[in-house]
Write an enzyme that holds these catalytic residues in place. Sequence first.
Site, PDB file in Angstrom:
ATOM      1  N   HIS A   1      -1.477 -15.676  -5.279  1.00  0.00           N
ATOM      2  CA  HIS A   1      -1.984 -14.389  -4.647  1.00  0.00           C
ATOM      3  C   HIS A   1      -3.337 -14.818  -4.402  1.00  0.00           C
ATOM      4  O   HIS A   1      -4.013 -15.515  -4.946  1.00  0.00           O
ATOM      5  CB  HIS A   1      -1.977 -13.241  -5.566  1.00  0.00           C
ATOM      6  CG  HIS A   1      -2.063 -11.918  -4.839  1.00  0.00           C
ATOM      7  ND1 HIS A   1      -0.987 -11.329  -4.361  1.00  0.00           N
ATOM      8  CD2 HIS A   1      -3.225 -10.995  -4.523  1.00  0.00           C
ATOM      9  CE1 HIS A   1      -1.274 -10.052  -3.722  1.00  0.00           C
ATOM     10  NE2 HIS A   1      -2.708  -9.997  -3.755  1.00  0.00           N
TER      11      HIS A   1
ATOM     12  N   ASP B   1      -0.787   1.853  -6.993  1.00  0.00           N
ATOM     13  CA  ASP B   1      -1.551   0.818  -6.310  1.00  0.00           C
ATOM     14  C   ASP B   1      -1.134   1.024  -4.679  1.00  0.00           C
ATOM     15  O   ASP B   1      -2.094   0.891  -3.772  1.00  0.00           O
ATOM     16  CB  ASP B   1      -1.363  -0.577  -6.629  1.00  0.00           C
ATOM     17  CG  ASP B   1      -2.063  -1.533  -5.834  1.00  0.00           C
ATOM     18  OD1 ASP B   1      -3.364  -1.507  -5.765  1.00  0.00           O
ATOM     19  OD2 ASP B   1      -1.300  -2.356  -5.271  1.00  0.00           O
TER      20      ASP B   1
ATOM     21  N   ARG C   1      -8.104   2.970  -0.212  1.00  0.00           N
ATOM     22  CA  ARG C   1      -9.292   2.074  -0.064  1.00  0.00           C
ATOM     23  C   ARG C   1      -9.413   1.316   1.304  1.00  0.00           C
ATOM     24  O   ARG C   1     -10.419   1.395   1.760  1.00  0.00           O
ATOM     25  CB  ARG C   1      -9.170   0.911  -1.192  1.00  0.00           C
ATOM     26  CG  ARG C   1      -9.272   1.840  -2.518  1.00  0.00           C
ATOM     27  CD  ARG C   1      -8.784   0.576  -3.831  1.00  0.00           C
ATOM     28  NE  ARG C   1      -9.538  -0.490  -3.399  1.00  0.00           N
ATOM     29  CZ  ARG C   1      -8.924  -1.814  -4.018  1.00  0.00           C
ATOM     30  NH1 ARG C   1      -7.742  -1.894  -4.220  1.00  0.00           N
ATOM     31  NH2 ARG C   1      -9.696  -2.882  -3.930  1.00  0.00           N
TER      32      ARG C   1
ATOM     33  N   SER D   1      -5.730  -3.862  -9.041  1.00  0.00           N
ATOM     34  CA  SER D   1      -4.737  -3.727  -7.861  1.00  0.00           C
ATOM     35  C   SER D   1      -3.715  -5.023  -8.054  1.00  0.00           C
ATOM     36  O   SER D   1      -2.710  -4.857  -8.071  1.00  0.00           O
ATOM     37  CB  SER D   1      -5.534  -3.661  -6.508  1.00  0.00           C
ATOM     38  OG  SER D   1      -4.582  -4.120  -5.511  1.00  0.00           O
TER      39      SER D   1
ATOM     40  N   LYS E   1       0.387  -5.507  -9.913  1.00  0.00           N
ATOM     41  CA  LYS E   1       1.547  -5.895  -9.131  1.00  0.00           C
ATOM     42  C   LYS E   1       2.087  -6.879  -9.930  1.00  0.00           C
ATOM     43  O   LYS E   1       3.163  -7.111  -9.994  1.00  0.00           O
ATOM     44  CB  LYS E   1       1.005  -6.066  -7.655  1.00  0.00           C
ATOM     45  CG  LYS E   1       0.905  -4.887  -7.082  1.00  0.00           C
ATOM     46  CD  LYS E   1       0.404  -5.210  -5.404  1.00  0.00           C
ATOM     47  CE  LYS E   1      -0.909  -5.591  -5.359  1.00  0.00           C
ATOM     48  NZ  LYS E   1      -1.638  -5.280  -4.424  1.00  0.00           N
TER      49      LYS E   1
HETATM   50  N1  URA Z   1      -5.286  -7.670  -2.564  1.00  0.00           N
HETATM   51  C1  URA Z   1      -4.756  -6.747  -3.247  1.00  0.00           C
HETATM   52  O1  URA Z   1      -3.505  -6.932  -3.858  1.00  0.00           O
HETATM   53  N2  URA Z   1      -5.491  -5.760  -3.928  1.00  0.00           N
HETATM   54  C2  URA Z   1      -6.801  -5.640  -3.421  1.00  0.00           C
HETATM   55  O2  URA Z   1      -7.485  -4.573  -3.833  1.00  0.00           O
HETATM   56  C3  URA Z   1      -7.330  -6.634  -2.685  1.00  0.00           C
HETATM   57  C4  URA Z   1      -6.698  -7.532  -2.110  1.00  0.00           C
END
Ligand code: URA
Length: 451
Positions: free
Chosen positions: A82, A161, A168, A183, A187
């Site tokens: 990620h 989220d 956000r 966040s 996930k």
């Molecule tokens: N990527 C994410 O999944 N969450 C964030 O808050 C910022 C980037």
Amino acid sequence: MLVVELIAKKQRGEALSAEEIAFLIQGYTHGDVPDYQMSALLMAIFFQGLEESEGRTFLKAMIDSGRRINLDSISGIKVDKHSTGGVGDKTSLIIAPAVAAAGVPVPMISGRALGHTGGTLDKLESIPGFRVRLSEDEFIAVLKETGCAFGAQTSELVPADRKLYALRDVTSTVSIPPLIAASILSKKIAEGTNALVMDVKVGSGGFLRSEQEARALAATLVRWSAAENVRTVVFGTDMEQPLGKAAGNAPEIMESLEILRAGNGDKRLVDLSCALGGAMLHLGGKTGTLQEGISLFKQTLQSGAGFEKLKQIAAAQGSSSDVIEHYDRHWKPKQQRDILAERSGFLTKVSARETGFALVDLGAGRRTAADPVDHSAGIIFFVQAGAQIKPGDKLATVYWSNGLHVQDALDRLANVFQISDAPVPPVPLFAFYGDAHGIQDASNLSTLFTT
Ligand code: URA
């Protein structure tokens, strides 16, 4: 509990208790806490920050807002990757199929474009037929069949989220390091991965204001994920300039396919893909060291196995191998415009941030959550920071089909390229590396990154 009192408490810089955080996250997920109160709370957190224990409680409350996917039926160490978000960052599209081709299962739940940064899901949806809205059963079935599945958050997976991320995005409260960590990790933990390779972007094209903040986020990601039994390594990488030659959804698919097919391409993009992919193979137990992981990843990429794997994944997710094979036939932007250099000199900066906002204006991203995306829109760069140029040189070509704010995009592009009389040294791609042993300078690892 009264939400207004909790907002006031955070405004004063006091820590929220575990019960208060659980109350806020549950209430927001179920619609009992409205957007305007959550926005006020987010802004208070933006200015006052969160203590370590509050951040961890946010993470737990977010995971508990939905279901956890159980991947026990899939053998092997599952590894995901990620990024904190950047411009032109298409490494997931290259890495995930190649890592799966080398035998490590990749369950990948990705996001959409956020602010000025791109999103893997929007890029995948520029492949005709490609479905990212998979049910949990479909996600597991694709992962079993192909070794990799690209999914979107479902309404059951970390619903807190899903809502918070969108809020956000439109309230300028993305750049809160503990909330970024909560966040991302919520996930990843809910999707059932065993290990994670993170790319934390450093520079104005990402969300973190300084390298110091990026290093702190990296340490947080390693620490919090270890507590949840997810082994994580982090690369801190430059996001002052766009990554690779293409930015925008379909153009990035084109560039990724070229690299998957040929095994080579833009050096910074290939180096970063090899580092992240190599780390995934190492964490997945395929090699004894990170260096061996990088070599194995390079071999796999150069063999074309990643390209063949992406064809299988595309077929399993509603598209077809033929679409991947002939993707160039599907990218048909209606308009294009060349950007030419007006003076001679050295290109000292190609601004990732301005590029990202120009892409939003072009329609490749969203100004508001409900905006449709023009998948054909994007920019192909012909030069990188450091290049010597003369008047009339082609710097980039801009593409779009139905852009409503194209003039805004073209105006912004005037700020993307900075040309000076004297050259400046290029910003190194790697800033730092972090794992359970701590965060260290990337220069200590430089031998790994020479290709
Ligand atoms: N990527 C994410 O999944 N969450 C964030 O808050 C910022 C980037």
